[in-house]
Structure formats: C-alpha cells, structure tokens
Design a protein around this motif. Structure first.
Motif, short mmCIF file in Angstrom:
data_model
loop_
_atom_site.label_atom_id
_atom_site.label_comp_id
_atom_site.label_asym_id
_atom_site.label_seq_id
_atom_site.Cartn_x
_atom_site.Cartn_y
_atom_site.Cartn_z
N SER A 1 21.23 2.29 11.68
CA SER A 1 21.25 1.21 12.65
C SER A 1 20.49 1.56 13.70
CB SER A 1 22.75 1.05 12.91
OG SER A 1 23.54 0.60 11.62
N SER B 1 17.47 -0.69 15.56
CA SER B 1 17.42 -1.24 16.95
C SER B 1 16.33 -0.89 17.72
CB SER B 1 18.93 -0.75 17.85
OG SER B 1 19.92 -1.33 17.03
N GLU C 1 13.37 -2.67 16.53
CA GLU C 1 13.35 -4.15 16.95
C GLU C 1 13.05 -4.08 18.38
OE1 GLU C 1 17.36 -4.84 15.43
OE2 GLU C 1 16.49 -6.67 15.01
N ARG D 1 23.52 -1.33 2.23
CA ARG D 1 23.65 -1.79 3.54
C ARG D 1 23.15 -3.34 3.22
NH1 ARG D 1 23.14 0.28 9.22
NH2 ARG D 1 24.82 -1.17 9.45
N ARG E 1 24.79 -6.12 3.96
CA ARG E 1 25.02 -6.89 5.04
C ARG E 1 24.05 -6.82 6.17
NH1 ARG E 1 30.57 -6.09 7.58
NH2 ARG E 1 31.31 -5.23 5.40
N GLU E 2 23.51 -5.74 6.47
CA GLU E 2 22.69 -5.42 7.40
C GLU E 2 21.21 -6.01 6.80
OE1 GLU E 2 22.77 -4.84 10.21
OE2 GLU E 2 20.63 -3.73 10.72
N GLN E 3 20.93 -6.13 5.46
CA GLN E 3 19.86 -6.62 4.95
C GLN E 3 19.94 -8.19 5.31
OE1 GLN E 3 19.46 -5.95 0.94
NE2 GLN E 3 19.52 -3.61 1.14
N ARG E 4 21.09 -8.58 5.24
CA ARG E 4 21.13 -10.06 5.42
C ARG E 4 21.21 -10.48 7.02
NH1 ARG E 4 25.06 -10.29 1.37
NH2 ARG E 4 26.62 -9.95 2.91
N ARG E 5 21.76 -9.68 7.60
CA ARG E 5 21.55 -9.78 9.09
C ARG E 5 20.25 -9.81 9.67
NH1 ARG E 5 20.50 -7.74 13.87
NH2 ARG E 5 19.96 -5.63 13.18
N LEU E 6 19.34 -8.96 9.45
CA LEU E 6 17.97 -8.88 9.81
C LEU E 6 17.12 -10.18 9.23
CD1 LEU E 6 17.14 -5.12 9.18
CD2 LEU E 6 16.97 -6.41 11.46
N GLU F 1 18.48 -13.02 8.38
CA GLU F 1 18.91 -14.11 9.14
C GLU F 1 18.52 -14.29 10.46
OE1 GLU F 1 22.81 -14.45 6.24
OE2 GLU F 1 23.22 -14.15 8.41
N ALA F 2 17.82 -13.01 11.15
CA ALA F 2 17.49 -13.13 12.44
C ALA F 2 16.03 -13.54 12.39
CB ALA F 2 17.76 -11.94 12.87
#
Ligand code: FDA
Length: 309
Positions: free
Chosen positions: A230, A234, A237, A259, A261-266, A268-269
């Motif tokens: 993480s 960051s 990014e 991870r 959920r982190e794959q999805r977060r990125l 979706e961003a």
C-alpha cells in the motif's frame, strides 16, 4: 529470515513431493492460480476482463530440464494466444513467459533454444494483437534474459521485461530500459538472493523500489508498477501526478488472488490494473514464493500439508 529458510527448504525433492501430494493442497493452489487447463485460464481471463481488468497469463513451469518439455510449454503459449485471439480477449490479455520454462537452463545451447521459443511466442502474440513480457528469475539469469529481451525487441519492440528492485543493479537497468517503447514491470523480487547482489532488508528494498520507480516514471517508456504494498502504491500514485503521467501511459499490476479489494479500488479510481494469472499443473515453485512472501500463506500451506486445509 523465514522467507529465506522456506525458499531454501522448498528446493528439497522430498519436501516438494510431500507438498504436491498433500490432500488439502489443491484448495490452496486455486487461491493463487486459475486452474490447470487453458480452458480454465480463458474463463478466468474473461471474467476479469468483464470486470474492467487487464490480464497477463503465465503458463506455470520453470527450470525445464529437457527440450521436449520446453517445446510443450512453447506450444501451450501458442495455443493460449490463439484462443485469446478467437475469444476477442487479446486486446486485454498478454502473456508472461519465464525463459527457464522454455529452455534457458538446458545445457549447451539452452539460451538460444529459449530465445527461439520466445520468438515464436512473440510472433503469435503479435499476430493476434497482444504482447509478451519476460518474467525475471534468479540473478544468475538476469544478463541472459536482458540480452534475449534486446534481441526480441528488434522485431517485437513492445516485448516487456521485469526488473527486481532488490537487486543492486536494477536502478542502472531501469535507466537502460526507460526509453520510448520500453515496457518494464517493476517488482520487489521473489528469489533467495545473496547480499553480494541484493538488498536484504525490507526498507532497503522499498527505497530501491522508489528510486527505480522515479527513473521509470521520468523516462519515456511504459512503467508497469507491480506491487501489493500500500505504501509503494501511494508513492507511485503521487509520483505519477508529479511527473505528469496519464492514466494510459502506465499500469498497476497485482497477482491473482492477492489484495483483490485493492485491485478493485485502483480500477474504480480509473487506473489501468493488470492481474497476473498463472495456470497449469507445475504450480509448486510459484506457490512456494507466494508462501514465502507472507506468513499467513505459509500457515495455509502447512495446514494443507497436514490435511487440515
Ligand atoms: P510485500 O511482499 O511487501 O507485500 C505487501 C503487502 O501485500 C503484504 O503486506 C500483503 O498484505 C500483500 N501481499 C504480498 N504478497 C502477498 C501474497 N503472496 N499473498 C497475500 N498477500 C500478499 N518476482 C520476480 O522475482 N520475478 C518476476 O518476474 C515477478 N513477476 C511479478 C509480476 C507481478 C504482476 C507481481 C505483482 C509480482 C511479481 N513478482 C515477480 C513478485 C514480486 O517480486 C514480489 O515477490 C511480490 O509481488 C510481493 O511483493 P510486494 O511488492 O507485493 O510487497
């Protein structure tokens, strides 16, 4: 320390035999791999692509010791690529190839055999409209792999490479490979390397990762940021913003099953996220490296071996 011990012990044939025949192991394998067949790999690819991810597929296998197996693995990649093409998935899915799987470690002309096999895979990838990335293995193969990369890039300029931040040499390799058209996947590194060639402490590896990332992001190539960390995500990014990187001129990459959920977060961003999807029956080396990265995975492995998976 634990990581190093596991990577050493896992090379023992008796341990390998115990692990690969343990009754509970298949449930653990499916956590990190798409299955054993091309059909299953295509199914998982289809699902990930429909969720907005890019994919890179790895036909599991490494340290091939006979030409026949090297040919079988080359042909498996050819079949996979043709099926990706027919399924209209090639725009979203490429392949990752370990040169040791296609013959690099064979005595005598192994490196040439591996280069010829990789060339054939690159040809088919180009014909169906996708690319190939050469995985990086232990440090003794780095020069050979980068030399094969240079040869392949003469005809297939989009062939990608992996560089490992834990190696002392990698910042210089990043400079060499940060030119236009170059695709570099930067990861921390997963093998058991000695202090003479590699940083040993996590903080040293992380600092090296950031230095390498800066070189790649300031260069003209296409950086592929491969980490689940993480903090490094960051930093990446923030550096992308600082160096004016656009969403389509780099990508994030993570391993299948790690991870999510982190794959999805990125994704979706609005980031491009590529999932590294291994498949095939030769999953032992891959699984050991995943267990070595994380004590919780090692516990899952031990439970599986004890039949309590
Ligand atoms: P780190 O290991 O510090 O992990 C950070 C966090 O991520 C952990 O705290 C945990 O939450 C999570 N995490 C990491 N690994 C996990 C796991 N196995 N299971 C569950 N959670 C986990 N290496 C190499 O030597 N040659 C290569 O060619 C490649 N190719 C490659 C492709 C891609 C797309 C990726 C993402 C990685 C590789 N690697 C690799 C592996 C890489 O070198 C490294 O071993 C792993 O990515 C783990 O390092 P992290 O950067 O994720 O950090």
């Amino acid at each position: 320390m634990l990581r190093r011990a596991l990577l050493t012990v896992s090379a023992n044939p008796a341990i390998k035999n115990l692990a690969t025949t343990a009754p509970g192991i298949s449930a653990l394998v499916t956590k990190f791999a798409a299955g054993e067949t091309t059909h299953e790999a295509i199914g998982v690819t289809n699902e990930l692509v429909s969720q907005g991810f890019l994919v890179t597929l790895d036909h599991l296998g490494e340290d091939t010791t006979d030409v026949g197996t090297a040919v079988i693995i080359r042909d498996a990649y050819v079949e996979l690529l043709q099926r990706l093409g027919r399924a209209q998935l090639a725009r979203h899915a490429e392949v990752s190839v370990k040169l040791s799987a296609v013959g690099q470690a064979l005595p005598g002309d192994g490196p040439q055999i591996a280069t010829d096999h990789a060339r054939r895979i690159c040809e088919v990838a180009r014909d169906v409209g996708t690319t190939v990335t050469l995985d990086m293995e232990d440090h003794t193969t780095a020069d050979l792999t980068l030399s094969t990369l240079a040869q392949l890039r003469e005809d297939f300029p989009h062939t990608g490479a992996v560089l490992q931040a834990y190696l002392h040499r990698t910042e210089a390799d990043c400079r060499d490979l940060s030119n236009a058209g170059s695709r570099v996947r930067l990861c921390k590194g997963a093998y058991n390397e000695p202090p003479s060639v590699a940083f040993q402490r996590r903080d040293e590896v992380d600092l090296s990762y950031v230095r390498c990332l800066k070189v790649l992001l300031q260069g003209e190539g296409y950086p592929m940021i491969a980490t689940h960390d993480s903090r490094l995500i960051s930093v990446a990014e923030a550096l992308c913003t600082r160096y004016g990187r656009k969403p389509d001129d780099h990508e994030f990459q993570m391993l299948y099953g790690v991870r999510r959920r982190e794959q999805r977060r990125l994704a979706e961003a609005g980031k491009q996220v590529r999932v590294y999807v291994p498949y095939g029956s030769e999953w032992y080396g891959y699984l050991v490296r995943r267990m070595a990265e994380r004590p919780a995975n090692l516990m899952l492995g031990i439970r599986a071996m004890l039949g309590r998976g």
